[in-house]
Design an enzyme around this catalytic site. Structure first.
Site, PDB file in Angstrom:
ATOM      1  N   TYR A  47       0.738  -1.184   0.048  1.00  0.00           N
ATOM      2  CA  TYR A  47       0.130  -0.026   0.127  1.00  0.00           C
ATOM      3  C   TYR A  47       0.608   1.137  -0.001  1.00  0.00           C
ATOM      4  O   TYR A  47       0.431   2.399   0.140  1.00  0.00           O
ATOM      5  CB  TYR A  47      -0.926  -0.018   1.233  1.00  0.00           C
ATOM      6  CG  TYR A  47      -1.958  -1.131   1.161  1.00  0.00           C
ATOM      7  CD1 TYR A  47      -1.459  -2.408   1.367  1.00  0.00           C
ATOM      8  CD2 TYR A  47      -3.507  -0.646   1.225  1.00  0.00           C
ATOM      9  CE1 TYR A  47      -2.547  -3.577   1.496  1.00  0.00           C
ATOM     10  CE2 TYR A  47      -4.243  -1.587   1.151  1.00  0.00           C
ATOM     11  CZ  TYR A  47      -3.856  -2.908   1.139  1.00  0.00           C
ATOM     12  OH  TYR A  47      -4.807  -4.049   1.200  1.00  0.00           O
TER      13      TYR A  47
ATOM     14  N   LYS B 268       3.061 -14.203   5.689  1.00  0.00           N
ATOM     15  CA  LYS B 268       3.298 -15.016   4.395  1.00  0.00           C
ATOM     16  C   LYS B 268       4.870 -15.507   4.325  1.00  0.00           C
ATOM     17  O   LYS B 268       5.256 -15.220   3.249  1.00  0.00           O
ATOM     18  CB  LYS B 268       2.323 -14.536   2.978  1.00  0.00           C
ATOM     19  CG  LYS B 268       2.279 -15.615   2.090  1.00  0.00           C
ATOM     20  CD  LYS B 268       1.460 -16.526   2.257  1.00  0.00           C
ATOM     21  CE  LYS B 268       1.118 -17.532   1.332  1.00  0.00           C
ATOM     22  NZ  LYS B 268       0.601 -19.033   1.504  1.00  0.00           N
TER      23      LYS B 268
ATOM     24  N   ASP C  57      -2.703 -17.854   4.985  1.00  0.00           N
ATOM     25  CA  ASP C  57      -3.495 -18.673   4.481  1.00  0.00           C
ATOM     26  C   ASP C  57      -4.278 -19.885   5.481  1.00  0.00           C
ATOM     27  O   ASP C  57      -5.432 -19.774   5.876  1.00  0.00           O
ATOM     28  CB  ASP C  57      -3.066 -19.295   3.162  1.00  0.00           C
ATOM     29  CG  ASP C  57      -1.826 -20.161   3.351  1.00  0.00           C
ATOM     30  OD1 ASP C  57      -1.036 -19.642   4.414  1.00  0.00           O
ATOM     31  OD2 ASP C  57      -1.379 -20.655   2.456  1.00  0.00           O
TER      32      ASP C  57
ATOM     33  N   ASP D 164      -5.871  -6.115   6.200  1.00  0.00           N
ATOM     34  CA  ASP D 164      -6.865  -5.566   5.359  1.00  0.00           C
ATOM     35  C   ASP D 164      -7.932  -6.893   5.031  1.00  0.00           C
ATOM     36  O   ASP D 164      -9.058  -6.651   5.264  1.00  0.00           O
ATOM     37  CB  ASP D 164      -6.440  -4.855   4.247  1.00  0.00           C
ATOM     38  CG  ASP D 164      -7.603  -4.270   3.097  1.00  0.00           C
ATOM     39  OD1 ASP D 164      -8.615  -3.994   3.885  1.00  0.00           O
ATOM     40  OD2 ASP D 164      -7.174  -3.736   2.388  1.00  0.00           O
TER      41      ASP D 164
END
Ligand code: NAD
Length: 398
Positions: A149, A216, A265, A289
């Site tokens: 972002y 991740k 995940d 988010d």
């Protein structure tokens, strides 16, 4: 007479009559703000019996500002929020067409509001797609400035994208398809650690059981993996006596806050399958988010989801929904998101009894079955009431 809230040595200094700027918001914003303010004032009155009271200061932004002073985001508004440090806002219309600064982005940058905080919990009676929605009760701390972002992104085929691709290919032998669009994902130790530290401080302050770092890092080893590593590091360095890692907690956590991590995940699956094993979540921008909205959907959607953007010594609380313009002025929509954002604000300022009382009032109002249309149409046997009547019902249940 109201006084300014101050911030010294890492702590809020809140007078008994703090001045708090508010932006009522566009569209349904005025209906929602009127109802929310009633709830805030009545609750503070009930809890503190006149000893404490908020001195609300209206500041302009959005359509109302444009109509009255010819600017969507007047400097006076930014100055007032900077001066008074803590503010609350309703939803604002995003003007179509370029060249207009977004209030959220401007405030985030100007006041360095690096943590986007979203508590997600269930209120009994709200329709949810889950069998046991009450098992989810988390507070998500999302890093608000870095990651994908950061705005460093170039269109496919642009000179900038081609130059970046050329550089990475020639210099480092990177394999990137020519003509690709390129985005950059900067994540710093400084940015990650101050976010994780804020989540840990919150968890310790309110007595939460664990903080989970969501990353991740199995794929993005240096950015997301860095977030994980730096998170554990700050827990070890700054909170050693009050925290313990999940692996060390195998022998018992000894009443300390457990620090753990999950791959993004897996975390989505865990929130659905074992929600009660999670409490405070700290995540980089994109993970946070996505998780925030997914978690909100589990407990019945975004209509009741509050939010806060918090930095060091500055905070802006807001509804997470938009202006719902077709219902503007009809005294019809749900004020719950702004009301719960206010509860978050009071908790941040240390008026915990007010925060708890507001949540209790809202919970009681929903259980009573007198709710706004959005909930009424999904709750069998419920009676639809107006925004203002719902606020009165909340106050009755405080
Ligand atoms: P929206 O959130 O206003 O509406 C989406 C749907 O949710 C609509 O059906 C609406 O009626 C309903 N809804 C929204 N708030 C509700 C409430 N409090 N109670 C009951 N129902 C509610 O989103 P949108 O239609 O995409 O956007 C409308 C405007 O709001 C746009 O100008 C957009 O830019 C702006 N917006 C502002 C913010 C913000 O200021 N934080 C956030 C999102 C959208």
């Amino acid at each position: 007479m109201g006084e300014r809230i101050d911030y010294r040595d890492g702590r809020w200094r809140v007078p008994d009559h703090p001045i708090i700027p508010f932006i009522e918001g566009d569209g349904t914003g005025p209906d929602i703000w009127r109802a929310s303010r009633r709830v805030f004032d009545a609750t503070v009155g009930k809890v503190y019996g006149g000893k404490r009271q908020v001195d609300w200061l209206e500041v302009l932004a959005g359509e109302k500002a444009f109509k009255q002073v010819g600017h969507w985001l007047p400097d006076a508004t930014l100055d007032a929020i900077r001066t008074h440090r803590v503010a609350i806002k309703g939803p604002l219309t995003t003007p179509v067409g370029g060249g207009i600064r977004s209030l959220n982005v401007t405030l985030r940058q100007m006041l360095d509001l690096y943590a986007c905080i979203r508590p997600v919990r269930y209120f009994e009676g709200v329709p949810s797609p889950m069998r046991e929605p009450q098992k989810l009760d988390v507070v998500i701390f999302r890093e608000n400035i870095e990651d994908v972002y950061s705005g460093v992104e170039y269109r496919a085929g642009s000179a900038e994208a081609d130059a970046v691709i050329g550089f990475l290919t020639e210099r480092f032998g990177a394999k990137i398809r020519p003509g690709s669009a390129i985005g950059v994902k900067p994540m710093s130790k400084f940015g990650s650690q101050r976010l994780v530290a804020k989540a840990i401080e919150y968890a310790l302050r309110v007595g939460r059981r664990s903080v989970t770092l969501v990353h991740k890092g199995n794929i993005m080893k240096f950015t997301e993996g860095g977030f994980r590593e730096w998170g554990y590091e700050i827990a070890r360095e700054r909170f050693a006596d009050r925290t313990v890692t999940e692996s060390d907690a195998g022998k018992g956590d000894g009443g300390r806050l457990v620090i753990k991590d999950r791959i993004t995940d897996a975390m989505f699956a865990q929130l659905v399958l074992r929600p009660d094993e999670y409490s405070v979540i700290a995540a980089p921008n994109l993970n946070g988010d996505l998780l925030s909205d997914a978690a909100a959907a589990q407990v019945g959607g975004l209509g009741l989801a509050p939010g806060g953007n918090v930095g060091d010594g500055y905070a802006v609380f807001e509804a997470t929904h938009g202006t719902a313009p077709k219902y503007a002025g009809l005294d019809k929509v749900n004020p719950g998101s702004v009301i719960l954002s206010g509860a978050m604000m009071f908790e941040e300022l240390g008026w915990n009894d007010v925060a708890t009382a507001i949540a209790r009032g809202l919970g009681g109002a929903i259980r009573s079955g007198r709710v706004t249309y959005d909930l009424a149409r999904l709750m069998p046997g419920a009676t639809e009431v107006s925004t203002s009547a719902f606020a009165e019902c909340i106050i009755e249940h405080v």
